[in-house]
Design a protein around this motif. Structure first.
Motif, short mmCIF file in Angstrom:
data_model
loop_
_atom_site.label_atom_id
_atom_site.label_comp_id
_atom_site.label_asym_id
_atom_site.label_seq_id
_atom_site.Cartn_x
_atom_site.Cartn_y
_atom_site.Cartn_z
N ALA A 132 -1.42 14.22 -16.90
CA ALA A 132 -1.26 12.81 -17.22
C ALA A 132 -1.56 11.93 -16.01
O ALA A 132 -1.25 12.29 -14.86
N ALA A 133 -2.17 10.79 -16.26
CA ALA A 133 -2.44 9.83 -15.18
C ALA A 133 -1.17 9.04 -14.87
O ALA A 133 -0.45 8.62 -15.78
N SER A 134 -0.90 8.87 -13.60
CA SER A 134 0.21 8.01 -13.20
C SER A 134 -0.24 6.56 -13.27
O SER A 134 -1.43 6.26 -13.42
N THR A 135 0.71 5.65 -13.13
CA THR A 135 0.33 4.23 -13.02
C THR A 135 -0.04 3.88 -11.59
O THR A 135 -0.56 2.79 -11.34
N ALA A 136 0.19 4.81 -10.66
CA ALA A 136 -0.18 4.59 -9.26
C ALA A 136 -1.69 4.63 -9.12
O ALA A 136 -2.35 5.54 -9.62
N GLN A 137 -2.24 3.65 -8.43
CA GLN A 137 -3.67 3.57 -8.23
C GLN A 137 -3.98 3.42 -6.74
O GLN A 137 -3.24 2.80 -6.00
N ASN A 138 -5.08 3.99 -6.33
CA ASN A 138 -5.63 3.73 -5.01
C ASN A 138 -7.09 3.34 -5.21
O ASN A 138 -7.95 4.18 -5.43
N GLN A 139 -7.31 2.05 -5.17
CA GLN A 139 -8.65 1.52 -5.44
C GLN A 139 -8.86 0.32 -4.52
O GLN A 139 -7.99 -0.07 -3.76
N ASN A 140 -10.05 -0.24 -4.58
CA ASN A 140 -10.32 -1.44 -3.79
C ASN A 140 -9.29 -2.51 -4.09
O ASN A 140 -8.96 -2.76 -5.25
N ALA A 141 -8.82 -3.18 -3.05
CA ALA A 141 -7.97 -4.35 -3.23
C ALA A 141 -8.34 -5.35 -2.16
O ALA A 141 -8.78 -4.98 -1.06
N PHE A 142 -8.16 -6.60 -2.47
CA PHE A 142 -8.49 -7.65 -1.52
C PHE A 142 -7.18 -8.28 -1.04
O PHE A 142 -6.39 -8.78 -1.83
N ALA A 143 -6.98 -8.20 0.27
CA ALA A 143 -5.71 -8.59 0.87
C ALA A 143 -5.83 -9.91 1.62
O ALA A 143 -6.89 -10.26 2.15
N VAL A 144 -4.72 -10.61 1.68
CA VAL A 144 -4.55 -11.79 2.52
C VAL A 144 -3.19 -11.67 3.19
O VAL A 144 -2.37 -10.83 2.83
N THR A 145 -2.94 -12.50 4.18
CA THR A 145 -1.59 -12.54 4.74
C THR A 145 -0.67 -13.28 3.77
O THR A 145 -1.11 -14.13 2.98
N GLN A 146 0.61 -12.94 3.85
CA GLN A 146 1.58 -13.67 3.04
C GLN A 146 1.55 -15.15 3.37
O GLN A 146 1.67 -16.00 2.48
N ALA A 147 1.35 -15.47 4.66
CA ALA A 147 1.28 -16.87 5.08
C ALA A 147 0.09 -17.58 4.45
O ALA A 147 0.18 -18.76 4.07
N PHE A 148 -1.04 -16.89 4.33
CA PHE A 148 -2.22 -17.45 3.67
C PHE A 148 -1.92 -17.72 2.21
O PHE A 148 -2.22 -18.80 1.68
N ALA A 149 -1.33 -16.73 1.53
CA ALA A 149 -1.01 -16.88 0.11
C ALA A 149 -0.06 -18.05 -0.12
O ALA A 149 -0.21 -18.80 -1.09
N ASP A 150 0.92 -18.20 0.76
CA ASP A 150 1.89 -19.28 0.61
C ASP A 150 1.25 -20.65 0.89
O ASP A 150 1.50 -21.62 0.17
N LYS A 151 0.42 -20.72 1.92
CA LYS A 151 -0.20 -22.00 2.28
C LYS A 151 -1.13 -22.52 1.19
O LYS A 151 -1.09 -23.71 0.84
N TYR A 152 -1.93 -21.61 0.62
CA TYR A 152 -2.94 -22.04 -0.35
C TYR A 152 -2.53 -21.81 -1.80
O TYR A 152 -3.24 -22.23 -2.72
#
Length: 334
Positions: free
Chosen positions: A234-254
């Motif tokens: 069975a496949a888990s819900t855990a994935q390791n795939q491309n993701a696009f990251a930002v800093t938490q501060a960036f996410a909060d500011k914008y």
């Protein structure tokens, strides 16, 4: 390139054995290159911060690289499959991030991290005993695969087997060993393994069989596995795939938490995308962000594939957004 050799930023099957490509165009001294499409608008300048978050892929750009066990069919007794499925049921992406943090940041061994996880999540409870015998769990040459391999060892031992974990190397080495029965089990990634087998069974130019739909991807994988003498749990819900990251501060500011919000609010000249050189060409990276989300960036910074250069670029505000895999320990709080 990461040791897993799973270059998840292009046509996945063809990339299973691919190396890094050189960048497009001439890089400046900073490694930042002119964008392929002219960005309009102000965009979102980088914001320094230690904590990183992955923006939600709300339009499903990436294929379903859910973790699941690959098993040599001759060894796939019902008790073996059931025990391995216990691991899949217990894993999600957040737990995988914490497991990776235990190894990458807290410096625990994969064995210790797995044992602590198994105890905390009741992995061995209710496991039926199989006929016993020796089983070898293979692992790729990167910590995440080794840790999951240790989880497989724990549940298979509880099922009555004599289990060892052997780190083998990349998929080109361990997949033939799995087919031959030299190893019996290995942790795999659904979409990447599906395309690897697709190319092996149907030729390197075969049409892709994986997609963002995990059910469809695992169905295709199961059919290909039958031809190669492999069974998949069975496949888990855990994935390791491309993701696009930002800093938490960036996410909060914008005010961005999804890639759609990033495209809506941050398309423009101040936005800097960071990643490996081939990100500029591969359909699941910069071109995918442009086509699927309509993101237009001001510049591209040629760094590494989810590694320390990209993370440092985010934390020191030299890039706005960077490619980091979805299960990276960098997302762990604290």
């Amino acid at each position: 390139m990461r040791a897993r050799t799973r270059l998840a930023i292009g046509a996945v099957g063809a990339l299973a054995a691919a190396g890094l490509l050189t960048g497009c165009g001439d890089a400046g001294s900073s490694g930042t290159e002119a964008p392929q499409q002219q960005a309009s608008g102000e965009g979102c300048a980088p914001v320094a911060g230690e904590q990183l978050i992955a923006l939600e892929d709300d339009k499903k750009l990436q294929n379903a690289d859910n973790i699941l066990p690959a098993i040599n069919t001759k060894a796939a007794a019902p008790q073996v499959v059931a025990a391995l499925d216990k691991v899949s049921a217990a894993l999600d992406t957040e737990k995988l991030i914490q497991l990776n943090k235990a190894v990458d940041v807290d410096r625990k061994s994969s064995k210790v991290a797995a044992e602590e996880f198994a105890a905390g999540n009741g992995l061995t409870a209710g496991i039926d005993k199989g006929p016993g015998g020796k089983l070898v769990v293979g692992a790729g040459n990167f910590a995440e695969s080794q840790t999951i391999g240790e989880l497989y060892r724990i549940v298979l031992t509880a099922a009555g087997y004599d289990v060892t974990v052997q780190t083998i190397g990349n998929r080109e080495l361990y997949e033939p060993a799995l087919e031959k029965g030299e190893i019996q089990v290995v942790p795999e990634y659904a979409a990447t393994m599906a395309e690897f087998l697709n190319a092996k069974v149907n030729g390197k130019d075969a049409a892709p069989v994986s997609s963002p739909d995990v059910a469809a991807t695992t169905q295709a994988l199961t059919g290909l596995g039958e031809k190669a003498g492999l069974t998949f749990g069975a496949a888990s819900t855990a994935q390791n795939q491309n993701a696009f990251a930002v800093t938490q501060a960036f996410a909060d500011k914008y005010g961005v938490r999804t890639l759609s919000e990033l495209a809506e609010k941050c398309s423009g000249t101040a936005t800097v995308l960071g990643g490996p050189p081939e990100c500029q060409e591969r359909p699941f990276c910069k071109p995918g962000l442009e086509k699927t989300y309509g993101l237009s960036v001001g510049s591209f910074s040629s760094l590494d594939q989810g590694g320390p250069l990209t993370k440092t670029g985010l934390r020191t505000a030299t890039i706005s957004v960077g490619l980091i895999f979805s299960s990276d320990s960098a997302y762990a709080a604290g």
